[in-house]
Design a protein around this motif. Sequence first.
Motif, PDB file in Angstrom:
ATOM      1  N   PRO A  73       0.840  -1.201   0.000  1.00  0.00           N
ATOM      2  CA  PRO A  73       0.000   0.000   0.000  1.00  0.00           C
ATOM      3  C   PRO A  73       0.873   1.248   0.000  1.00  0.00           C
ATOM      4  CG  PRO A  73      -0.603  -1.485   1.809  1.00  0.00           C
ATOM      5  CD  PRO A  73       0.648  -2.015   1.191  1.00  0.00           C
ATOM      6  N   ILE A  74       0.370   2.308  -0.620  1.00  0.00           N
ATOM      7  CA  ILE A  74       1.096   3.571  -0.699  1.00  0.00           C
ATOM      8  C   ILE A  74       0.238   4.653  -0.069  1.00  0.00           C
ATOM      9  CG2 ILE A  74       2.093   5.301  -2.234  1.00  0.00           C
ATOM     10  CD1 ILE A  74       2.449   3.022  -4.300  1.00  0.00           C
ATOM     11  N   LYS A  75       0.804   5.386   0.880  1.00  0.00           N
ATOM     12  CA  LYS A  75       0.123   6.503   1.528  1.00  0.00           C
ATOM     13  C   LYS A  75       0.452   7.767   0.733  1.00  0.00           C
ATOM     14  CE  LYS A  75      -1.956   8.379   5.162  1.00  0.00           C
ATOM     15  NZ  LYS A  75      -3.329   8.139   5.527  1.00  0.00           N
ATOM     16  N   LEU A  76      -0.579   8.479   0.292  1.00  0.00           N
ATOM     17  CA  LEU A  76      -0.395   9.722  -0.460  1.00  0.00           C
ATOM     18  C   LEU A  76      -1.070  10.860   0.284  1.00  0.00           C
ATOM     19  CD1 LEU A  76      -1.185   8.383  -4.037  1.00  0.00           C
ATOM     20  CD2 LEU A  76       1.064   8.925  -3.104  1.00  0.00           C
ATOM     21  N   LYS A  77      -0.541  12.076   0.093  1.00  0.00           N
ATOM     22  CA  LYS A  77      -1.152  13.247   0.710  1.00  0.00           C
ATOM     23  C   LYS A  77      -0.804  14.478  -0.106  1.00  0.00           C
ATOM     24  CE  LYS A  77       2.694  14.183   3.820  1.00  0.00           C
ATOM     25  NZ  LYS A  77       3.091  14.481   5.183  1.00  0.00           N
ATOM     26  N   GLY A  78      -1.547  15.547   0.131  1.00  0.00           N
ATOM     27  CA  GLY A  78      -1.281  16.788  -0.573  1.00  0.00           C
ATOM     28  C   GLY A  78      -2.298  17.852  -0.222  1.00  0.00           C
ATOM     29  N   TYR A  79      -2.407  18.828  -1.094  1.00  0.00           N
ATOM     30  CA  TYR A  79      -3.301  19.968  -0.902  1.00  0.00           C
ATOM     31  C   TYR A  79      -4.189  20.127  -2.120  1.00  0.00           C
ATOM     32  CZ  TYR A  79      -0.054  20.853   2.841  1.00  0.00           C
ATOM     33  OH  TYR A  79       0.708  20.699   3.972  1.00  0.00           O
ATOM     34  N   TRP A  80      -5.342  20.763  -1.939  1.00  0.00           N
ATOM     35  CA  TRP A  80      -6.298  20.948  -3.020  1.00  0.00           C
ATOM     36  C   TRP A  80      -6.911  22.343  -2.944  1.00  0.00           C
ATOM     37  CZ3 TRP A  80     -11.057  22.195  -1.244  1.00  0.00           C
ATOM     38  CH2 TRP A  80     -11.379  21.815   0.058  1.00  0.00           C
ATOM     39  N   SER A  81      -7.468  22.764  -4.051  1.00  0.00           N
ATOM     40  CA  SER A  81      -8.216  24.008  -4.159  1.00  0.00           C
ATOM     41  C   SER A  81      -9.377  23.746  -5.103  1.00  0.00           C
ATOM     42  CB  SER A  81      -7.318  25.116  -4.715  1.00  0.00           C
ATOM     43  OG  SER A  81      -8.047  26.307  -4.887  1.00  0.00           O
ATOM     44  N   ALA A  82     -10.560  24.262  -4.765  1.00  0.00           N
ATOM     45  CA  ALA A  82     -11.731  23.989  -5.593  1.00  0.00           C
ATOM     46  C   ALA A  82     -12.632  25.209  -5.678  1.00  0.00           C
ATOM     47  CB  ALA A  82     -12.523  22.817  -5.018  1.00  0.00           C
ATOM     48  N   ILE A  83     -13.347  25.312  -6.778  1.00  0.00           N
ATOM     49  CA  ILE A  83     -14.435  26.270  -6.917  1.00  0.00           C
ATOM     50  C   ILE A  83     -15.709  25.438  -7.022  1.00  0.00           C
ATOM     51  CG2 ILE A  83     -15.514  28.021  -8.374  1.00  0.00           C
ATOM     52  CD1 ILE A  83     -12.673  28.901  -9.160  1.00  0.00           C
ATOM     53  N   ASN A  84     -16.631  25.709  -6.106  1.00  0.00           N
ATOM     54  CA  ASN A  84     -17.920  25.025  -6.102  1.00  0.00           C
ATOM     55  C   ASN A  84     -19.002  26.023  -6.482  1.00  0.00           C
ATOM     56  OD1 ASN A  84     -16.130  23.617  -4.035  1.00  0.00           O
ATOM     57  ND2 ASN A  84     -17.747  22.134  -4.336  1.00  0.00           N
ATOM     58  N   VAL A  85     -19.991  25.561  -7.246  1.00  0.00           N
ATOM     59  CA  VAL A  85     -21.121  26.408  -7.641  1.00  0.00           C
ATOM     60  C   VAL A  85     -22.417  25.724  -7.229  1.00  0.00           C
ATOM     61  CG1 VAL A  85     -19.889  27.501  -9.556  1.00  0.00           C
ATOM     62  CG2 VAL A  85     -21.210  25.430  -9.971  1.00  0.00           C
ATOM     63  N   ARG A  86     -23.408  26.530  -6.959  1.00  0.00           N
ATOM     64  CA  ARG A  86     -24.706  26.010  -6.571  1.00  0.00           C
ATOM     65  C   ARG A  86     -25.516  25.721  -7.819  1.00  0.00           C
ATOM     66  NH1 ARG A  86     -26.795  24.947  -2.312  1.00  0.00           N
ATOM     67  NH2 ARG A  86     -28.739  25.407  -1.292  1.00  0.00           N
ATOM     68  N   GLU A  87     -25.984  24.469  -7.940  1.00  0.00           N
ATOM     69  CA  GLU A  87     -26.884  24.069  -9.025  1.00  0.00           C
ATOM     70  C   GLU A  87     -28.135  23.518  -8.363  1.00  0.00           C
ATOM     71  OE1 GLU A  87     -25.204  21.353 -11.860  1.00  0.00           O
ATOM     72  OE2 GLU A  87     -23.940  22.896 -12.745  1.00  0.00           O
ATOM     73  N   GLY A  88     -29.219  24.297  -8.386  1.00  0.00           N
ATOM     74  CA  GLY A  88     -30.437  23.887  -7.704  1.00  0.00           C
ATOM     75  C   GLY A  88     -30.193  23.837  -6.212  1.00  0.00           C
ATOM     76  N   ASP A  89     -30.447  22.674  -5.595  1.00  0.00           N
ATOM     77  CA  ASP A  89     -30.253  22.512  -4.153  1.00  0.00           C
ATOM     78  C   ASP A  89     -28.894  21.916  -3.795  1.00  0.00           C
ATOM     79  OD1 ASP A  89     -32.767  23.541  -3.628  1.00  0.00           O
ATOM     80  OD2 ASP A  89     -33.740  21.574  -3.633  1.00  0.00           O
ATOM     81  N   ALA A  90     -28.021  21.746  -4.769  1.00  0.00           N
ATOM     82  CA  ALA A  90     -26.744  21.075  -4.520  1.00  0.00           C
ATOM     83  C   ALA A  90     -25.562  21.981  -4.864  1.00  0.00           C
ATOM     84  CB  ALA A  90     -26.664  19.794  -5.344  1.00  0.00           C
ATOM     85  N   TRP A  91     -24.470  21.787  -4.133  1.00  0.00           N
ATOM     86  CA  TRP A  91     -23.196  22.423  -4.466  1.00  0.00           C
ATOM     87  C   TRP A  91     -22.391  21.417  -5.277  1.00  0.00           C
ATOM     88  CZ3 TRP A  91     -21.829  27.372  -3.763  1.00  0.00           C
ATOM     89  CH2 TRP A  91     -22.600  28.136  -2.887  1.00  0.00           C
ATOM     90  N   LYS A  92     -21.903  21.827  -6.438  1.00  0.00           N
ATOM     91  CA  LYS A  92     -21.117  20.940  -7.298  1.00  0.00           C
ATOM     92  C   LYS A  92     -19.746  21.549  -7.573  1.00  0.00           C
ATOM     93  CE  LYS A  92     -24.957  18.586  -9.414  1.00  0.00           C
ATOM     94  NZ  LYS A  92     -25.522  18.111 -10.663  1.00  0.00           N
ATOM     95  N   ILE A  93     -18.793  20.668  -7.865  1.00  0.00           N
ATOM     96  CA  ILE A  93     -17.428  21.094  -8.154  1.00  0.00           C
ATOM     97  C   ILE A  93     -17.361  21.557  -9.605  1.00  0.00           C
ATOM     98  CG2 ILE A  93     -15.019  20.362  -8.323  1.00  0.00           C
ATOM     99  CD1 ILE A  93     -15.779  18.163  -6.209  1.00  0.00           C
ATOM    100  N   GLN A  94     -16.891  22.785  -9.801  1.00  0.00           N
ATOM    101  CA  GLN A  94     -16.679  23.301 -11.157  1.00  0.00           C
ATOM    102  C   GLN A  94     -15.214  23.200 -11.546  1.00  0.00           C
ATOM    103  OE1 GLN A  94     -17.435  27.526 -11.939  1.00  0.00           O
ATOM    104  NE2 GLN A  94     -18.580  26.842 -13.742  1.00  0.00           N
ATOM    105  N   MET A  95     -14.321  23.377 -10.556  1.00  0.00           N
ATOM    106  CA  MET A  95     -12.884  23.280 -10.815  1.00  0.00           C
ATOM    107  C   MET A  95     -12.224  22.721  -9.570  1.00  0.00           C
ATOM    108  SD  MET A  95      -9.547  24.467 -10.371  1.00  0.00           S
ATOM    109  CE  MET A  95      -9.899  25.768  -9.241  1.00  0.00           C
ATOM    110  N   LEU A  96     -11.370  21.729  -9.749  1.00  0.00           N
ATOM    111  CA  LEU A  96     -10.616  21.132  -8.647  1.00  0.00           C
ATOM    112  C   LEU A  96      -9.188  20.945  -9.102  1.00  0.00           C
ATOM    113  CD1 LEU A  96     -10.467  19.681  -5.865  1.00  0.00           C
ATOM    114  CD2 LEU A  96     -11.119  17.593  -7.066  1.00  0.00           C
ATOM    115  N   THR A  97      -8.258  21.366  -8.280  1.00  0.00           N
ATOM    116  CA  THR A  97      -6.846  21.141  -8.575  1.00  0.00           C
ATOM    117  C   THR A  97      -6.185  20.603  -7.315  1.00  0.00           C
ATOM    118  OG1 THR A  97      -4.808  22.139  -9.436  1.00  0.00           O
ATOM    119  CG2 THR A  97      -6.164  23.518  -8.027  1.00  0.00           C
ATOM    120  N   PHE A  98      -5.157  19.769  -7.479  1.00  0.00           N
ATOM    121  CA  PHE A  98      -4.489  19.197  -6.320  1.00  0.00           C
ATOM    122  C   PHE A  98      -3.026  18.926  -6.636  1.00  0.00           C
ATOM    123  CE2 PHE A  98      -5.434  15.493  -8.797  1.00  0.00           C
ATOM    124  CZ  PHE A  98      -4.442  14.581  -8.488  1.00  0.00           C
TER     125      PHE A  98
END
Length: 111
Positions: A73-98
Amino acid sequence: LYTQDAVWVTPQGPVIGREAIEKLFTGMFQQGHFSDHLNKDDQGSPHMIGTAGNEVWRTGEWSFTVQGKSGDPIKLKGYWSAINVREGDAWKIQMLTFNVTPAPAAPAQTK
């Protein structure tokens, strides 16, 4: 989880569109098993962006263990940044980078 026009920026380059992201995830899950997944938002995240109140910028850190069909097994880790937008009653990911930290070492080349 993703908008139709979502972009997932990986260390190997961008993956554009929900269908392409789904295909990438399908391939990853066929290659191995993921466990111990942790996702933590940074303090103060999310940050509202725009004026309509339907977009947020989020940042944080992640980690998980991946077990391939062979090897240890390999343990991985890091950092992320995302832009979420509201579509109806849900928040969805529009852009994700890591990133992955530290970046895995390149395999030794043989001559």
